[in-house]
Write a protein that holds these residues in place. Structure first.
Motif, PDB file in Angstrom:
ATOM      1  N   ALA A 198      60.901  -8.847  -2.357  1.00  0.00           N
ATOM      2  CA  ALA A 198      61.664  -8.444  -1.600  1.00  0.00           C
ATOM      3  C   ALA A 198      61.062  -8.251  -0.058  1.00  0.00           C
ATOM      4  O   ALA A 198      61.661  -7.674   1.342  1.00  0.00           O
ATOM      5  N   THR A 199      59.608  -8.307  -0.137  1.00  0.00           N
ATOM      6  CA  THR A 199      58.985  -7.927   1.848  1.00  0.00           C
ATOM      7  C   THR A 199      57.588  -9.305   1.461  1.00  0.00           C
ATOM      8  O   THR A 199      57.394  -9.448   0.265  1.00  0.00           O
ATOM      9  N   LYS A 200      57.398  -9.465   2.522  1.00  0.00           N
ATOM     10  CA  LYS A 200      56.156 -10.040   2.684  1.00  0.00           C
ATOM     11  C   LYS A 200      54.812  -9.291   2.906  1.00  0.00           C
ATOM     12  O   LYS A 200      53.826  -9.255   3.428  1.00  0.00           O
ATOM     13  N   LYS A 201      55.239  -7.959   2.629  1.00  0.00           N
ATOM     14  CA  LYS A 201      54.256  -6.658   3.242  1.00  0.00           C
ATOM     15  C   LYS A 201      53.258  -6.388   2.248  1.00  0.00           C
ATOM     16  O   LYS A 201      53.666  -6.706   1.129  1.00  0.00           O
ATOM     17  N   PRO A 202      51.999  -6.117   1.972  1.00  0.00           N
ATOM     18  CA  PRO A 202      51.305  -5.992   1.109  1.00  0.00           C
ATOM     19  C   PRO A 202      51.810  -4.774  -0.065  1.00  0.00           C
ATOM     20  O   PRO A 202      52.130  -3.536   0.067  1.00  0.00           O
ATOM     21  N   ILE A 203      52.040  -5.360  -1.572  1.00  0.00           N
ATOM     22  CA  ILE A 203      52.067  -4.680  -2.956  1.00  0.00           C
ATOM     23  C   ILE A 203      51.508  -4.200  -3.055  1.00  0.00           C
ATOM     24  O   ILE A 203      50.963  -4.441  -3.518  1.00  0.00           O
ATOM     25  N   THR A 204      51.165  -2.514  -3.495  1.00  0.00           N
ATOM     26  CA  THR A 204      49.729  -2.186  -4.226  1.00  0.00           C
ATOM     27  C   THR A 204      50.134  -1.020  -5.429  1.00  0.00           C
ATOM     28  O   THR A 204      51.822  -1.232  -5.287  1.00  0.00           O
ATOM     29  N   ILE A 205      49.734  -1.000  -6.330  1.00  0.00           N
ATOM     30  CA  ILE A 205      49.427  -0.222  -7.134  1.00  0.00           C
ATOM     31  C   ILE A 205      48.592   1.152  -7.528  1.00  0.00           C
ATOM     32  O   ILE A 205      47.724   0.796  -7.089  1.00  0.00           O
ATOM     33  N   LYS A 206      49.454   2.268  -7.714  1.00  0.00           N
ATOM     34  CA  LYS A 206      48.213   3.965  -8.354  1.00  0.00           C
ATOM     35  C   LYS A 206      49.216   3.725  -9.297  1.00  0.00           C
ATOM     36  O   LYS A 206      49.520   4.079 -10.151  1.00  0.00           O
ATOM     37  N   HIS A 207      47.707   3.674 -10.570  1.00  0.00           N
ATOM     38  CA  HIS A 207      47.754   4.246 -12.054  1.00  0.00           C
ATOM     39  C   HIS A 207      46.803   4.580 -12.213  1.00  0.00           C
ATOM     40  O   HIS A 207      45.565   4.874 -11.881  1.00  0.00           O
ATOM     41  N   ARG A 208      46.655   5.104 -13.813  1.00  0.00           N
ATOM     42  CA  ARG A 208      45.524   5.742 -14.604  1.00  0.00           C
ATOM     43  C   ARG A 208      45.011   5.013 -15.013  1.00  0.00           C
ATOM     44  O   ARG A 208      45.247   3.384 -14.983  1.00  0.00           O
ATOM     45  N   ILE A 209      43.870   5.096 -15.995  1.00  0.00           N
ATOM     46  CA  ILE A 209      42.513   4.793 -16.704  1.00  0.00           C
ATOM     47  C   ILE A 209      43.537   4.514 -17.841  1.00  0.00           C
ATOM     48  O   ILE A 209      42.642   3.599 -19.066  1.00  0.00           O
ATOM     49  N   GLY A 210      44.365   5.430 -18.011  1.00  0.00           N
ATOM     50  CA  GLY A 210      45.021   5.196 -19.675  1.00  0.00           C
ATOM     51  C   GLY A 210      46.691   6.002 -19.408  1.00  0.00           C
ATOM     52  O   GLY A 210      45.814   7.152 -18.922  1.00  0.00           O
ATOM     53  N   ILE A 211      46.791   6.903 -20.834  1.00  0.00           N
ATOM     54  CA  ILE A 211      47.826   7.165 -21.094  1.00  0.00           C
ATOM     55  C   ILE A 211      47.433   7.377 -22.954  1.00  0.00           C
ATOM     56  O   ILE A 211      47.220   7.417 -23.689  1.00  0.00           O
ATOM     57  N   ASN A 212      48.167   9.156 -22.567  1.00  0.00           N
ATOM     58  CA  ASN A 212      48.400   9.299 -24.292  1.00  0.00           C
ATOM     59  C   ASN A 212      49.514  10.188 -24.323  1.00  0.00           C
ATOM     60  O   ASN A 212      49.501  11.070 -24.066  1.00  0.00           O
ATOM     61  N   GLY A 213      50.160   9.509 -25.378  1.00  0.00           N
ATOM     62  CA  GLY A 213      51.874  11.422 -25.221  1.00  0.00           C
ATOM     63  C   GLY A 213      52.528   9.755 -25.890  1.00  0.00           C
ATOM     64  O   GLY A 213      52.787   9.851 -26.688  1.00  0.00           O
ATOM     65  N   GLU A 214      54.454  10.987 -26.161  1.00  0.00           N
ATOM     66  CA  GLU A 214      54.826  10.258 -26.354  1.00  0.00           C
ATOM     67  C   GLU A 214      55.646   8.698 -26.115  1.00  0.00           C
ATOM     68  O   GLU A 214      55.438   9.433 -24.239  1.00  0.00           O
ATOM     69  N   ASP A 215      56.347   7.764 -26.419  1.00  0.00           N
ATOM     70  CA  ASP A 215      56.181   6.896 -26.270  1.00  0.00           C
ATOM     71  C   ASP A 215      58.314   6.751 -25.558  1.00  0.00           C
ATOM     72  O   ASP A 215      58.808   6.350 -26.466  1.00  0.00           O
TER      73      ASP A 215
END
Length: 346
Positions: A132-149
């Motif tokens: 959708a764009t030529k702009k940089p696309i980045t991501i912010k996430h955790r080192i992991g998750i734990n819980g209900e799927d």
């Protein structure tokens, strides 16, 4: 791991997207203190961008705010594509996908940290954003998750913890070639903890992020989680490309004036008096279009933290002294009534 050399440079410091905090007034005030720090919008859902008042969510003033990254939350590639296409009409420097927010409201709508349970879906969303764009696309996430799927309800639990699980997640999404990985060095507990508790109870594990950068030096990696001082930031920069600051940016806002020295080597000598004087024209302009003084003066709440006169400062920023229309008067009173030694301190 997909070997992709990002064409963007990670700033030494960025300020995390925070709901009800990193609005455009906070960003305009922050830009007075730091010219080189990457600022973020609050997290905005793709559906809000598509279906509601676009300007309400996306408007920002490049002249006042400088380099700003838009963070979106999305649950499918189609919405992500549409939202990014709309955002093309605004001059954001980057667009970031939120895969880290643990709140029930966000994860219950299959967004935020819950997305880490479906790495294929994250890959597809990132690909859609890139298309959708030529702009940089980045991501912010955790080192992991734990819980209900909630993404795969036939499986009652999800546990993604440890270096191998993190590698498996990154192995899948790296094929979409995100330009930066901002990693919150805590796991997210998807059920049973509030967002505030998720920022405090799951233990920090910086070593996982450090190891990732060491093992894959070509990845553009920024670390997030619990950093409050310049010495904290300097230590982390020996391991990773950048550091994202969260709560410290509004709990001790004068800290921001020290950030640019990390990239330029030139110490800041901006005083609190100079900061307030520089902010006055923005406040005046915004009051003329009906913006509330409460919103405009909220970002300065911690400017005199620990300094002489801080009690008077807090009183001036509180009712009955402060009202919706008298922001200019209050700033002028601060400049007149606080001790000179505090106003001129840097």
């Amino acid at each position: 791991m997909e070997k992709y050399i990002s064409q963007i440079q990670t700033p030494k410091v960025s300020i995390a997207p925070m709901v009800d905090k990193t609005h455009r007034h906070f960003r305009a005030f922050s830009r007075i203190l730091t010219k080189n720090t990457l600022l973020y919008t609050e997290m905005i859902s793709a559906q809000s961008i598509i279906n509601t008042d676009t300007d309400k969510h996306l408007f920002f003033n490049k002249k006042d705010e400088g380099s700003v990254a838009l963070q979106i939350a999305a649950c499918n590639p189609e919405d992500a594509f549409k939202a990014v296409k709309i955002a093309e009409n605004y001059d954001y420097d980057e667009i970031n996908l939120n895969c880290g927010c643990p709140s029930d409201r966000v994860s219950g709508n299959l967004m935020g940290a819950a997305l880490m349970a479906d790495k294929k879906l994250v890959f597809e969303i990132l690909i859609a954003m890139k298309e959708a764009t030529k702009k940089p696309i980045t991501i912010k996430h955790r080192i992991g998750i734990n819980g209900e799927d909630i993404l795969n309800p036939k499986n009652s639990k999800i546990i993604l913890e440890g270096y191998e699980d993190l590698l498996e997640f990154l192995e899948a999404i790296s094929k979409a070639r995100p330009d930066r990985y901002t990693i919150h060095a805590r796991s997210a507990i998807l059920k049973g903890l509030s967002p505030k508790e998720n920022r405090e109870i799951p233990p920090l594990d910086y070593t996982l992020v450090h190891k990732l950068k060491k093992d894959f030096p070509y990845l553009n990696i920024e670390i997030n989680g619990g950093f409050k001082t310049i010495s904290d930031i300097k230590e982390q920069l020996t391991y990773v490309d950048g550091v994202m600051i969260g709560r410290a940016s509004y709990e001790n806002c004068y800290l921001l004036s020290k950030f640019d020295e990390l990239s330029t080597g030139i110490a800041s000598n901006i005083t609190r008096k100079s900061i307030l004087e520089a902010y006055l024209p923005y406040v005046e302009k915004e009051l003329l279009i009906g913006t509330s003084s409460y919103a405009l003066l909220n970002p300065i709440q911690s400017l005199f933290l620990g300094e002489k006169g801080s009690k008077l400062f807090k009183q001036l920023l509180s009712p009955p002294n402060l009202n919706a229309r008298n922001g200019i008067e209050i700033i002028n009173r601060i400049l007149k009534e606080l001790p000179e030694e505090s106003l001129n301190l840097y």
